[in-house]
Write an enzyme that holds these catalytic residues in place. Structure first.
Site, mmCIF file in Angstrom:
data_model
loop_
_atom_site.group_PDB
_atom_site.id
_atom_site.type_symbol
_atom_site.label_atom_id
_atom_site.label_comp_id
_atom_site.label_asym_id
_atom_site.label_seq_id
_atom_site.Cartn_x
_atom_site.Cartn_y
_atom_site.Cartn_z
ATOM 1 N N TYR A 51 17.283 -37.399 -15.429
ATOM 2 C CA TYR A 51 18.073 -38.585 -15.109
ATOM 3 C C TYR A 51 18.222 -39.504 -16.321
ATOM 4 O O TYR A 51 19.097 -40.377 -16.337
ATOM 5 C CB TYR A 51 17.442 -39.391 -13.970
ATOM 6 C CG TYR A 51 17.284 -38.667 -12.659
ATOM 7 C CD1 TYR A 51 17.900 -37.442 -12.422
ATOM 8 C CD2 TYR A 51 16.507 -39.217 -11.638
ATOM 9 C CE1 TYR A 51 17.739 -36.786 -11.217
ATOM 10 C CE2 TYR A 51 16.343 -38.570 -10.431
ATOM 11 C CZ TYR A 51 16.952 -37.344 -10.220
ATOM 12 O OH TYR A 51 16.785 -36.707 -9.023
ATOM 13 N N HIS A 109 11.825 -29.271 -11.043
ATOM 14 C CA HIS A 109 13.099 -29.757 -10.523
ATOM 15 C C HIS A 109 13.932 -28.674 -9.849
ATOM 16 O O HIS A 109 14.513 -28.907 -8.781
ATOM 17 C CB HIS A 109 13.889 -30.402 -11.670
ATOM 18 C CG HIS A 109 14.832 -31.467 -11.228
ATOM 19 N ND1 HIS A 109 15.157 -32.550 -12.007
ATOM 20 C CD2 HIS A 109 15.526 -31.636 -10.075
ATOM 21 C CE1 HIS A 109 15.999 -33.338 -11.351
ATOM 22 N NE2 HIS A 109 16.250 -32.793 -10.181
#
Length: 272
Positions: A51, A109
């Site tokens: 992010y 992830h």
């Protein structure tokens, strides 16, 4: 407001409701959004290396004045960083950006087949070394988890996946319960794509809540840790104003039928 918590399979407590932090890179929206969420009672923050905002999350926490021990921080290992040495380096970089020595939850992830076992073994070491209070998986469905479990010494504490009535797969929740893995759902609001669904609108009117609040409550009533995301102050407050009503069993069952595989991320079932 006191947000209820769940006990993970290693005994640590995790809030059932928190906030996501995904926003465009170089955005100046992340820090104020996290500050507003903390102001609204949030104590669970979900971020990720990919992010690009771990520093902004850290600054928001510092500026809040809330003790670090009161906040549950999750971050994630990106795909390109998987593998033994790269995972360790990536984890250290995340801790540095977050300004902490121990993260509450560290997740892989996405499932990357060639590094699946090696990466999980590194997370197990991070956990046993006391540098993460819990470890888990994101976007891994039962087939991926089963593969990891053939060599794992530690069962993941969390399985995080996209979760809304429109991507609802009851067999995935059942699997996690059977394995004593806590389910966590991201994108419960489907990025607004379903806010005008007439079925959802009718139910929201019935309960005197917004469609977004109804979606969050539906997720919570499935026992799923839920992390809605917004960068608007009023919407953030609304996201946390969901503890004063209960969706009936009949209406929960109705919402369970909304599935149409609408997703904001890739479908992990397509990943080997």
């Amino acid at each position: 407001m006191v947000i209820p918590s769940t006990t993970l399979n290693n005994g640590i407590e995790m809030p059932l409701l928190g906030t996501g932090s995904y926003a465009p890179r170089q955005s100046d929206e992340v820090q104020p959004a996290i500050e507003w969420a903390l102001e609204a009672g949030c104590r669970l923050i979900d971020t990720a290396a990919s992010y690009g905002n771990e520093r902004e999350v850290a600054e928001a926490i510092r500026s809040s004045g809330i003790p670090r021990s009161d906040i549950f921080i999750t971050t994630k290992l990106w795909n390109e960083d998987q593998g033994h040495n790269r995972t360790l380096r990536a984890f250290n970089r995340s801790l540095e950006r977050l300004g902490i020595d121990v993260v509450d939850l560290y997740l892989v992830h996405w499932p990357i087949k060639e590094h699946r076992h090696e990466t999980w073994k590194v997370l197990e070491k991070i956990y046993t070394d006391g540098r993460a209070r819990a470890i888990g998986l994101s976007n891994h469905y039962p087939a991926h988890i089963n593969e990891i479990l053939t060599e794992a010494r530690i069962i993941p504490a969390i399985s995080q996946f996209e979760f809304s009535p429109y991507s609802y797969l009851p067999e995935v929740l059942d699997y996690c319960r059977q394995k004593n893995i806590q389910s966590q759902g991201y994108a419960p609001l489907v990025r607004g794509q379903k806010q005008n669904d007439p079925r959802l609108v009718a139910l929201a009117e019935k309960y005197g809540k917004s469609t977004y609040q109804l979606l969050i409550r539906w997720s919570l009533q499935h026992g799923v840790v839920t992390i809605p995301r917004s960068v608007k102050r009023e919407r953030i407050r609304e996201n946390f104003d969901v503890l004063d009503f209960v969706i009936s069993e009949e209406d929960m069952a109705l919402m369970n039928t909304f599935y149409d595989n609408t997703r904001i991320a890739s479908d992990p079932r397509e990943i080997d």
